[in-house]
Design a protein around this motif. Sequence first.
Motif, PDB file in Angstrom:
ATOM      1  N   VAL A  83      -9.809 -12.170  -6.453  1.00  0.00           N
ATOM      2  CA  VAL A  83      -9.753 -10.711  -6.374  1.00  0.00           C
ATOM      3  C   VAL A  83      -9.404 -10.182  -7.763  1.00  0.00           C
ATOM      4  O   VAL A  83      -8.440 -10.642  -8.373  1.00  0.00           O
ATOM      5  N   THR A  84     -10.201  -9.228  -8.263  1.00  0.00           N
ATOM      6  CA  THR A  84      -9.866  -8.627  -9.558  1.00  0.00           C
ATOM      7  C   THR A  84      -8.942  -7.439  -9.397  1.00  0.00           C
ATOM      8  O   THR A  84      -8.121  -7.171 -10.273  1.00  0.00           O
ATOM      9  N   SER A  85      -9.110  -6.710  -8.276  1.00  0.00           N
ATOM     10  CA  SER A  85      -8.305  -5.500  -8.105  1.00  0.00           C
ATOM     11  C   SER A  85      -8.449  -5.002  -6.675  1.00  0.00           C
ATOM     12  O   SER A  85      -9.319  -5.443  -5.929  1.00  0.00           O
ATOM     13  N   ILE A  86      -7.568  -4.046  -6.339  1.00  0.00           N
ATOM     14  CA  ILE A  86      -7.813  -3.232  -5.149  1.00  0.00           C
ATOM     15  C   ILE A  86      -7.965  -1.798  -5.626  1.00  0.00           C
ATOM     16  O   ILE A  86      -7.400  -1.416  -6.656  1.00  0.00           O
ATOM     17  N   THR A  87      -8.745  -1.036  -4.891  1.00  0.00           N
ATOM     18  CA  THR A  87      -8.886   0.382  -5.200  1.00  0.00           C
ATOM     19  C   THR A  87      -8.196   1.176  -4.106  1.00  0.00           C
ATOM     20  O   THR A  87      -8.494   1.004  -2.923  1.00  0.00           O
ATOM     21  N   ASP A  88      -7.255   2.002  -4.519  1.00  0.00           N
ATOM     22  CA  ASP A  88      -6.547   2.917  -3.614  1.00  0.00           C
ATOM     23  C   ASP A  88      -7.402   4.178  -3.521  1.00  0.00           C
ATOM     24  O   ASP A  88      -7.468   4.958  -4.457  1.00  0.00           O
ATOM     25  N   ASN A  89      -8.082   4.338  -2.374  1.00  0.00           N
ATOM     26  CA  ASN A  89      -8.996   5.470  -2.207  1.00  0.00           C
ATOM     27  C   ASN A  89      -8.344   6.677  -1.543  1.00  0.00           C
ATOM     28  O   ASN A  89      -8.944   7.744  -1.469  1.00  0.00           O
ATOM     29  N   ASN A 147     -11.734  -5.715  -4.317  1.00  0.00           N
ATOM     30  CA  ASN A 147     -12.846  -6.055  -5.213  1.00  0.00           C
ATOM     31  C   ASN A 147     -12.798  -7.545  -5.552  1.00  0.00           C
ATOM     32  O   ASN A 147     -11.794  -8.031  -6.081  1.00  0.00           O
ATOM     33  N   PHE A 148     -13.884  -8.260  -5.249  1.00  0.00           N
ATOM     34  CA  PHE A 148     -13.910  -9.708  -5.439  1.00  0.00           C
ATOM     35  C   PHE A 148     -14.244 -10.076  -6.885  1.00  0.00           C
ATOM     36  O   PHE A 148     -15.062  -9.416  -7.528  1.00  0.00           O
ATOM     37  N   VAL A 164       1.629   1.357  -5.428  1.00  0.00           N
ATOM     38  CA  VAL A 164       0.710   0.379  -4.849  1.00  0.00           C
ATOM     39  C   VAL A 164       0.531  -0.775  -5.825  1.00  0.00           C
ATOM     40  O   VAL A 164       0.253  -0.559  -7.009  1.00  0.00           O
ATOM     41  N   ALA A 165       0.722  -2.007  -5.350  1.00  0.00           N
ATOM     42  CA  ALA A 165       0.673  -3.155  -6.259  1.00  0.00           C
ATOM     43  C   ALA A 165       0.270  -4.403  -5.495  1.00  0.00           C
ATOM     44  O   ALA A 165       0.569  -4.544  -4.293  1.00  0.00           O
ATOM     45  N   ILE A 166      -0.399  -5.300  -6.197  1.00  0.00           N
ATOM     46  CA  ILE A 166      -0.804  -6.581  -5.625  1.00  0.00           C
ATOM     47  C   ILE A 166       0.325  -7.585  -5.839  1.00  0.00           C
ATOM     48  O   ILE A 166       0.800  -7.768  -6.958  1.00  0.00           O
ATOM     49  N   GLN A 196      -6.449   3.840   2.800  1.00  0.00           N
ATOM     50  CA  GLN A 196      -7.837   3.477   2.468  1.00  0.00           C
ATOM     51  C   GLN A 196      -7.840   2.642   1.192  1.00  0.00           C
ATOM     52  O   GLN A 196      -7.486   3.149   0.136  1.00  0.00           O
ATOM     53  N   TYR A 197      -8.256   1.399   1.311  1.00  0.00           N
ATOM     54  CA  TYR A 197      -8.220   0.494   0.171  1.00  0.00           C
ATOM     55  C   TYR A 197      -9.543  -0.274   0.085  1.00  0.00           C
ATOM     56  O   TYR A 197     -10.139  -0.600   1.109  1.00  0.00           O
ATOM     57  N   GLY A 249       0.797  -1.224   0.000  1.00  0.00           N
ATOM     58  CA  GLY A 249       0.000   0.000   0.000  1.00  0.00           C
ATOM     59  C   GLY A 249       0.823   1.265   0.000  1.00  0.00           C
ATOM     60  O   GLY A 249       0.277   2.347   0.216  1.00  0.00           O
TER      61      GLY A 249
END
Lengths: 171, 61
Positions: free
Chosen positions: A93-99, A107-108, A85-87, A103-104, A81
């Motif tokens: 999981v398709t992705s994460i959103t960096d809000n 996404n399933f 930012v990288a998985i 704050q993340y 994070g």
Amino acid sequence: MTLILSGTDGLSDVDGSAATPAIRGTDTNTGIFFPAADTIAFSEGGVEAMRLDSSANLQFNSGYGSVATAYACRAWVNFNGTGTVAIRASGNVTSITDNGSGQYTVNFTTAMPDVNYITVFNGNGNVDTFSGGGRQFSMVRTRATGSVQVNTVDEGGAQSDASYIGVAIFR
Amino acid sequence: MNQRIIYPTDDGVAIIVPAPECGLTIEEIAAKDVPTGKPYKIVDMADIPTDRTFRNAWEYT
């Protein structure tokens, strides 16, 4: 007991047992047997090791001492994070959103059946950004069937990025 | 995957980071994970700042 082998039924009418499975190789006490209606089981050395019960629950003995239903992780992700930012790795999981900072949203790929799942975290921090003494905490902000929003905060309560964040979902 | 998806939020900008193992294209991820009705852009990962000191002040342009 009659064993039927035909082009219509295949191999049928032998249930077997853990000690003498219905389907086995040259090792006579290891194989597949059918202990009850709509149930498939597997034995090793004459002892039941795994079962798919009539409700499609997968049960196994993987060092637990008995065969019991296993409750699998439905989704998981390990990500960085901070910086870029990288998985690192993930499942369902398709992705994460960096809000924003700390704050993340995860996404399933396949949604959960409801929001009554639990979320398990681990987070190792970026000590350079801590306002506290180096401890970091994670919390769920919102749950949805298709995603979960998680925050990481430092011990001062401020949202703070973490370099090593793990999230696992159980249901 | 060296691309990111950005879209505006009430607080600034959200950045979607694809999972390399998910099997979807960046466009498919955008269609699935960007909130309905939000405009978005697909950008190179290198276009996203790595200094996150003022992350909450970032804006969508």
